[in-house]
Scaffold this motif. Structure first.
Motif, PDB file in Angstrom:
ATOM      1  N   ILE A  95       8.046  -9.405 -37.306  1.00  0.00           N
ATOM      2  CA  ILE A  95       7.708 -10.346 -38.379  1.00  0.00           C
ATOM      3  C   ILE A  95       6.317 -10.037 -38.916  1.00  0.00           C
ATOM      4  O   ILE A  95       5.482  -9.430 -38.226  1.00  0.00           O
ATOM      5  CB  ILE A  95       7.781 -11.808 -37.898  1.00  0.00           C
ATOM      6  CG1 ILE A  95       6.822 -12.046 -36.732  1.00  0.00           C
ATOM      7  CG2 ILE A  95       9.205 -12.174 -37.495  1.00  0.00           C
ATOM      8  CD1 ILE A  95       6.777 -13.496 -36.268  1.00  0.00           C
ATOM      9  N   GLN A  96       6.092 -10.484 -40.147  1.00  0.00           N
ATOM     10  CA  GLN A  96       4.800 -10.312 -40.791  1.00  0.00           C
ATOM     11  C   GLN A  96       4.096 -11.663 -40.908  1.00  0.00           C
ATOM     12  O   GLN A  96       4.704 -12.723 -40.728  1.00  0.00           O
ATOM     13  CB  GLN A  96       4.981  -9.700 -42.183  1.00  0.00           C
ATOM     14  CG  GLN A  96       5.737  -8.382 -42.193  1.00  0.00           C
ATOM     15  CD  GLN A  96       5.030  -7.289 -41.414  1.00  0.00           C
ATOM     16  OE1 GLN A  96       3.794  -7.202 -41.422  1.00  0.00           O
ATOM     17  NE2 GLN A  96       5.801  -6.441 -40.738  1.00  0.00           N
ATOM     18  N   THR A  97       2.823 -11.613 -41.208  1.00  0.00           N
ATOM     19  CA  THR A  97       2.079 -12.854 -41.435  1.00  0.00           C
ATOM     20  C   THR A  97       2.663 -13.590 -42.644  1.00  0.00           C
ATOM     21  O   THR A  97       2.829 -13.015 -43.710  1.00  0.00           O
ATOM     22  CB  THR A  97       0.595 -12.549 -41.696  1.00  0.00           C
ATOM     23  OG1 THR A  97       0.057 -11.844 -40.579  1.00  0.00           O
ATOM     24  CG2 THR A  97      -0.191 -13.834 -41.906  1.00  0.00           C
ATOM     25  N   GLY A  98       3.003 -14.841 -42.437  1.00  0.00           N
ATOM     26  CA  GLY A  98       3.616 -15.634 -43.508  1.00  0.00           C
ATOM     27  C   GLY A  98       5.133 -15.627 -43.492  1.00  0.00           C
ATOM     28  O   GLY A  98       5.757 -16.270 -44.349  1.00  0.00           O
ATOM     29  N   THR A  99       5.748 -14.938 -42.532  1.00  0.00           N
ATOM     30  CA  THR A  99       7.212 -14.938 -42.431  1.00  0.00           C
ATOM     31  C   THR A  99       7.720 -16.322 -42.046  1.00  0.00           C
ATOM     32  O   THR A  99       7.173 -16.971 -41.158  1.00  0.00           O
ATOM     33  CB  THR A  99       7.684 -13.904 -41.390  1.00  0.00           C
ATOM     34  OG1 THR A  99       7.282 -12.591 -41.802  1.00  0.00           O
ATOM     35  CG2 THR A  99       9.199 -13.935 -41.232  1.00  0.00           C
ATOM     36  N   ASN A 100       8.778 -16.782 -42.716  1.00  0.00           N
ATOM     37  CA  ASN A 100       9.398 -18.054 -42.354  1.00  0.00           C
ATOM     38  C   ASN A 100      10.151 -17.893 -41.036  1.00  0.00           C
ATOM     39  O   ASN A 100      11.067 -17.067 -40.935  1.00  0.00           O
ATOM     40  CB  ASN A 100      10.366 -18.519 -43.446  1.00  0.00           C
ATOM     41  CG  ASN A 100       9.686 -18.750 -44.769  1.00  0.00           C
ATOM     42  OD1 ASN A 100       8.481 -18.990 -44.836  1.00  0.00           O
ATOM     43  ND2 ASN A 100      10.451 -18.687 -45.853  1.00  0.00           N
ATOM     44  N   HIS A 157       4.101 -10.804 -29.876  1.00  0.00           N
ATOM     45  CA  HIS A 157       3.186  -9.776 -29.352  1.00  0.00           C
ATOM     46  C   HIS A 157       2.539  -9.046 -30.528  1.00  0.00           C
ATOM     47  O   HIS A 157       3.210  -8.479 -31.383  1.00  0.00           O
ATOM     48  CB  HIS A 157       3.946  -8.776 -28.475  1.00  0.00           C
ATOM     49  CG  HIS A 157       3.064  -7.729 -27.888  1.00  0.00           C
ATOM     50  ND1 HIS A 157       2.145  -7.985 -26.900  1.00  0.00           N
ATOM     51  CD2 HIS A 157       2.949  -6.399 -28.181  1.00  0.00           C
ATOM     52  CE1 HIS A 157       1.508  -6.886 -26.585  1.00  0.00           C
ATOM     53  NE2 HIS A 157       1.980  -5.900 -27.358  1.00  0.00           N
ATOM     54  N   THR A 158       1.226  -9.121 -30.588  1.00  0.00           N
ATOM     55  CA  THR A 158       0.455  -8.491 -31.657  1.00  0.00           C
ATOM     56  C   THR A 158      -0.408  -7.374 -31.087  1.00  0.00           C
ATOM     57  O   THR A 158      -0.446  -7.160 -29.866  1.00  0.00           O
ATOM     58  CB  THR A 158      -0.429  -9.527 -32.367  1.00  0.00           C
ATOM     59  OG1 THR A 158      -1.466  -9.941 -31.466  1.00  0.00           O
ATOM     60  CG2 THR A 158       0.378 -10.749 -32.791  1.00  0.00           C
ATOM     61  N   SER A 165       4.825 -17.840 -39.665  1.00  0.00           N
ATOM     62  CA  SER A 165       4.050 -17.192 -38.621  1.00  0.00           C
ATOM     63  C   SER A 165       2.631 -16.876 -39.108  1.00  0.00           C
ATOM     64  O   SER A 165       2.469 -16.276 -40.176  1.00  0.00           O
ATOM     65  CB  SER A 165       4.726 -15.895 -38.173  1.00  0.00           C
ATOM     66  OG  SER A 165       3.917 -15.206 -37.232  1.00  0.00           O
ATOM     67  N   PRO A 166       1.606 -17.271 -38.351  1.00  0.00           N
ATOM     68  CA  PRO A 166       0.231 -16.955 -38.765  1.00  0.00           C
ATOM     69  C   PRO A 166      -0.195 -15.532 -38.383  1.00  0.00           C
ATOM     70  O   PRO A 166      -1.291 -15.105 -38.741  1.00  0.00           O
ATOM     71  CB  PRO A 166      -0.596 -17.992 -38.003  1.00  0.00           C
ATOM     72  CG  PRO A 166       0.205 -18.258 -36.768  1.00  0.00           C
ATOM     73  CD  PRO A 166       1.638 -18.114 -37.142  1.00  0.00           C
ATOM     74  N   VAL A 167       0.690 -14.811 -37.655  1.00  0.00           N
ATOM     75  CA  VAL A 167       0.345 -13.462 -37.183  1.00  0.00           C
ATOM     76  C   VAL A 167       1.514 -12.520 -37.446  1.00  0.00           C
ATOM     77  O   VAL A 167       2.638 -12.954 -37.709  1.00  0.00           O
ATOM     78  CB  VAL A 167       0.016 -13.461 -35.672  1.00  0.00           C
ATOM     79  CG1 VAL A 167      -1.226 -14.297 -35.396  1.00  0.00           C
ATOM     80  CG2 VAL A 167       1.199 -13.975 -34.864  1.00  0.00           C
TER      81      VAL A 167
END
Length: 268
Positions: free
Chosen positions: A126-131, A99-100, A72-74
């Motif tokens: 999720i966090q940025t970089g989560t698979n 949703h950010t 995830s990029p966000v």
């Protein structure tokens, strides 16, 4: 006393020239002939014959181009899952809606492929970089399957080009349908780490599994095609299993190594 007299008599007449000579019986000649033939055959085989050996290792069926981990990029909360596991998507296709703090964002595929695993669910933070997914690279639906056999590094140099390979597929009954046939297409020059295997297969657990006994060498195997089987590939049985094979299926491969001359074992 009796034995002493016999011994003295023997010494007085050591040669019994008047006794007839006894030749070997026919059974003895037959045994001698068989021994000579066997020794001659063994000598010829030692010079001209060869001994075949194999190396067995864990394997997996893929489409040859590997997979990638979609991250995830966000950061935010997953509000929708827009793809299904097993679905084949073109590049830049939507997979998740997140949703950010700046609004909704869509996570998209990087390259065309098949969603082999989905790791995100609706409502998940999720966090940025989560698979969030694993995507197997497939350009076309007709792309053939390959097998990657992870061979111990010390055996890789003995694998000849186009060596025959027998694959025992985990989802197929060997007793009923036999083994899958293939030939070596290429052998990697360097050993694979758990990280490189995980990156290629899109699965960190498989990377750890294939490196439990050390860093292996990846051997790419081309499956022998067949228009007579349901799977589209050759098996040791006539028809093979009555279904098609799926990528990311685990297997074990037996690769025939270069033939060894038995005379080499006898010479120092």
């Amino acid at each position: 006393m009796q034995f002493r007299q016999q011994a003295l008599a023997k010494l007085q007449s050591p040669e019994e020239l008047d006794l007839p000579v006894r030749f070997a019986r026919p059974q003895g000649w037959l045994a001698l002939s068989v021994s000579v033939v066997v020794m001659a055959a063994a000598s010829v085989w030692a010079v001209t014959g060869s001994v075949a050996s194999t190396v067995s290792a864990q394997a997996i069926l893929t489409h040859g181009q590997g997979s990638y981990i979609l991250q995830s990029p966000v950061a935010g909360q997953v509000t929708a899952v827009l793809a299904e596991q097993g679905e084949r998507l073109p590049a830049n296709s939507p997979v998740l809606k997140v949703h950010t703090g700046q609004g909704d964002s869509v996570v998209r595929t990087v390259a065309a492929g098949r969603i082999s695993a989905l790791a995100a669910t609706i409502g998940q933070i999720i966090q940025t970089g989560t698979n969030v997914a694993a995507v197997e690279k497939i350009a076309h639906g007709s792309d053939p399957l390959y097998a990657t056999v992870y061979v111990p590094a010390e055996n890789a140099s003995a694998i000849p080009a186009n060596a025959p390979v027998d694959l025992t597929v985990s989802s197929v009954s060997t007793q009923e349908y036999g083994v899958l046939r293939g030939h070596v297409k290429s052998v990697d020059r360097s050993a694979q780490s758990a990280q490189s295997i995980s990156a290629f297969l899109g699965d960190s657990q498989l990377g750890e599994q294939f490196t439990k006994k050390g860093r292996p060498v990846a051997v790419l195997v081309r499956l022998d095609p067949s228009g007579k089987t349901k799977s589209g590939y050759q098996w040791s049985s006539a028809d093979g299993p009555p279904f098609r094979l799926d990528s990311m299926t685990l297997a074990s491969g037996a690769i025939r190594l270069a033939d060894q001359r038995p005379v080499d074992w006898l010479l120092p």
